[in-house]
Design a protein around this motif. Sequence first.
Motif, PDB file in Angstrom:
ATOM      1  N   GLY A 126       0.821  -1.195   0.000  1.00 16.62           N
ATOM      2  CA  GLY A 126       0.000   0.000   0.000  1.00 16.62           C
ATOM      3  C   GLY A 126       0.857   1.248   0.000  1.00 16.62           C
ATOM      4  N   ILE A 127       0.211   2.400   0.098  1.00 22.83           N
ATOM      5  CA  ILE A 127       0.942   3.668   0.141  1.00 22.83           C
ATOM      6  C   ILE A 127       1.830   3.673   1.379  1.00 22.83           C
ATOM      7  N   TYR A 128       3.103   3.932   1.186  1.00 22.14           N
ATOM      8  CA  TYR A 128       4.130   3.748   2.208  1.00 22.14           C
ATOM      9  C   TYR A 128       3.825   4.471   3.522  1.00 22.14           C
ATOM     10  N   LEU A 129       3.384   5.711   3.447  1.00 26.02           N
ATOM     11  CA  LEU A 129       3.126   6.508   4.649  1.00 26.02           C
ATOM     12  C   LEU A 129       1.643   6.627   4.969  1.00 26.02           C
ATOM     13  N   GLY A 130       0.807   5.821   4.317  1.00 26.11           N
ATOM     14  CA  GLY A 130      -0.614   5.832   4.593  1.00 26.11           C
ATOM     15  C   GLY A 130      -1.353   6.923   3.836  1.00 26.11           C
ATOM     16  N   ASN A 131      -2.625   7.120   4.209  1.00 31.37           N
ATOM     17  CA  ASN A 131      -3.487   8.075   3.520  1.00 31.37           C
ATOM     18  C   ASN A 131      -3.816   9.308   4.344  1.00 31.37           C
ATOM     19  N   GLU A 132      -3.452   9.306   5.614  1.00 30.33           N
ATOM     20  CA  GLU A 132      -3.789  10.423   6.493  1.00 30.33           C
ATOM     21  C   GLU A 132      -2.633  11.420   6.555  1.00 30.33           C
ATOM     22  N   GLN A 133      -2.970  12.685   6.827  1.00 23.34           N
ATOM     23  CA  GLN A 133      -1.931  13.691   6.993  1.00 23.34           C
ATOM     24  C   GLN A 133      -0.998  13.300   8.141  1.00 23.34           C
ATOM     25  N   LEU A 134       0.252  13.673   7.997  1.00 17.95           N
ATOM     26  CA  LEU A 134       1.294  13.192   8.889  1.00 17.95           C
ATOM     27  C   LEU A 134       1.706  14.223   9.930  1.00 17.95           C
ATOM     28  N   LYS A 135       2.050  13.719  11.111  1.00 19.32           N
ATOM     29  CA  LYS A 135       2.735  14.526  12.117  1.00 19.32           C
ATOM     30  C   LYS A 135       4.225  14.286  11.935  1.00 19.32           C
ATOM     31  N   VAL A 136       4.962  15.355  11.668  1.00 18.26           N
ATOM     32  CA  VAL A 136       6.368  15.231  11.290  1.00 18.26           C
ATOM     33  C   VAL A 136       7.249  15.987  12.279  1.00 18.26           C
ATOM     34  N   GLY A 137       8.433  15.447  12.551  1.00 13.91           N
ATOM     35  CA  GLY A 137       9.389  16.107  13.429  1.00 13.91           C
ATOM     36  C   GLY A 137      10.690  16.400  12.702  1.00 13.91           C
ATOM     37  N   ILE A 138      11.309  17.517  13.050  1.00 11.43           N
ATOM     38  CA  ILE A 138      12.628  17.829  12.497  1.00 11.43           C
ATOM     39  C   ILE A 138      13.649  16.907  13.160  1.00 11.43           C
ATOM     40  N   SER A 139      14.406  16.207  12.354  1.00 10.52           N
ATOM     41  CA  SER A 139      15.345  15.212  12.861  1.00 10.52           C
ATOM     42  C   SER A 139      16.625  15.857  13.396  1.00 10.52           C
ATOM     43  N   SER A 140      17.232  15.196  14.348  1.00  7.72           N
ATOM     44  CA  SER A 140      18.556  15.628  14.810  1.00  7.72           C
ATOM     45  C   SER A 140      19.647  15.129  13.859  1.00  7.72           C
ATOM     46  N   TYR A 141      19.278  14.220  12.952  1.00 14.56           N
ATOM     47  CA  TYR A 141      20.220  13.714  11.949  1.00 14.56           C
ATOM     48  C   TYR A 141      20.137  14.577  10.696  1.00 14.56           C
ATOM     49  N   GLN A 142      21.271  14.814  10.068  1.00 18.74           N
ATOM     50  CA  GLN A 142      21.328  15.569   8.827  1.00 18.74           C
ATOM     51  C   GLN A 142      21.522  14.627   7.647  1.00 18.74           C
ATOM     52  N   ARG A 143      21.165  15.136   6.478  1.00 14.20           N
ATOM     53  CA  ARG A 143      21.525  14.430   5.260  1.00 14.20           C
ATOM     54  C   ARG A 143      23.047  14.466   5.109  1.00 14.20           C
ATOM     55  N   PRO A 144      23.645  13.443   4.478  1.00 10.57           N
ATOM     56  CA  PRO A 144      25.103  13.438   4.318  1.00 10.57           C
ATOM     57  C   PRO A 144      25.607  14.659   3.561  1.00 10.57           C
ATOM     58  N   ASN A 145      26.763  15.121   3.977  1.00  6.00           N
ATOM     59  CA  ASN A 145      27.439  16.198   3.257  1.00  6.00           C
ATOM     60  C   ASN A 145      27.663  15.747   1.813  1.00  6.00           C
ATOM     61  N   PRO A 146      27.250  16.541   0.812  1.00  8.07           N
ATOM     62  CA  PRO A 146      27.412  16.110  -0.579  1.00  8.07           C
ATOM     63  C   PRO A 146      28.860  15.902  -0.996  1.00  8.07           C
TER      64      PRO A 146
END
Length: 296
Positions: A126-146
């Motif tokens: 099914g749809i990976y994150l479901g069909n309902e609006q999401l509660k999202v948090g800003i992560s303490s992890y960053q994307r890798p330095n390019p």
Amino acid sequence: MQYYDSNTVLYLNGQFIKSAETKTDLYGQSLHCGYAVFEGIRAYKTHNGTRIFKAKEHFDRLKRSAELMHIPFPFDTEELIRQTYKLLKKNNLKDAYIRPLVYCGHNMSLSPATESSIMICAWEWGIYLGNEQLKVGISSYQRPNPKSTHVEAKASGHCINSIMATTEAKKNGFDEAILLDMHNNIAEAPEANVFIEKNGKLYTPPPGSILPGITRATVIRLCKTLDIECIEKHLSVDDLKNADSAFFCGTAAEIIGIASVDEAVFPAIWTETLGATIQRTYKALVLEKQNYEVII
């Protein structure tokens, strides 16, 4: 979740083999180092039959990811597409998630691979994150330095970053995370790109520290078709939290609205947002309910 049973087959190096009978090389460089590349692709049941959405784009990106990671890729895109359709038919799948993986053999050194294998499997999802609006948090992890890796490659080892961010988010009571880049700008979610709406326009982070997704590119082109102004620019956390609305997009997630980020709740009613318009249009596109392929 069960991804296969005793009757499921996968495609491996030109052959269809029962999933339960395959083996893993315990000395493999991919297992020890995460040295592999993959794709996430969707097939949809449409009135024209089962159709793989953006198949060529996905397999071309698989090849590009392999080239960036110095993994040999002696495979032909058109042949892989043909074999993937056969795989779906053999497993009686009409709506499916498809996972090609290019992986390397046994090698305990840090030298590039000299040969590779390709596996393609598929399952109902099914749809990976479901069909309902999401509660999202800003992560303490960053994307890798390019400058530390090719962030635009869909490499297996990059998934560790995503696992850490999603795990942290769920421990903190959120549905998903948003990661920042090395400059504390909004980057992306673990498996999706981010768009925000403000004053009738859409904004999304530019390439550089993100995986510029195929769904993201589709959304940008849909915006042109729908005469929605879409701007690529660096976005701060404040930009995100002060937006009217926001949404994620990705092959697995499709288009899914975000209800809140940390303590900030978006004021717009989702069904009245630009994101909801994109969501409806995207669904019509992948199901071929309208002839968008002429313009997309």
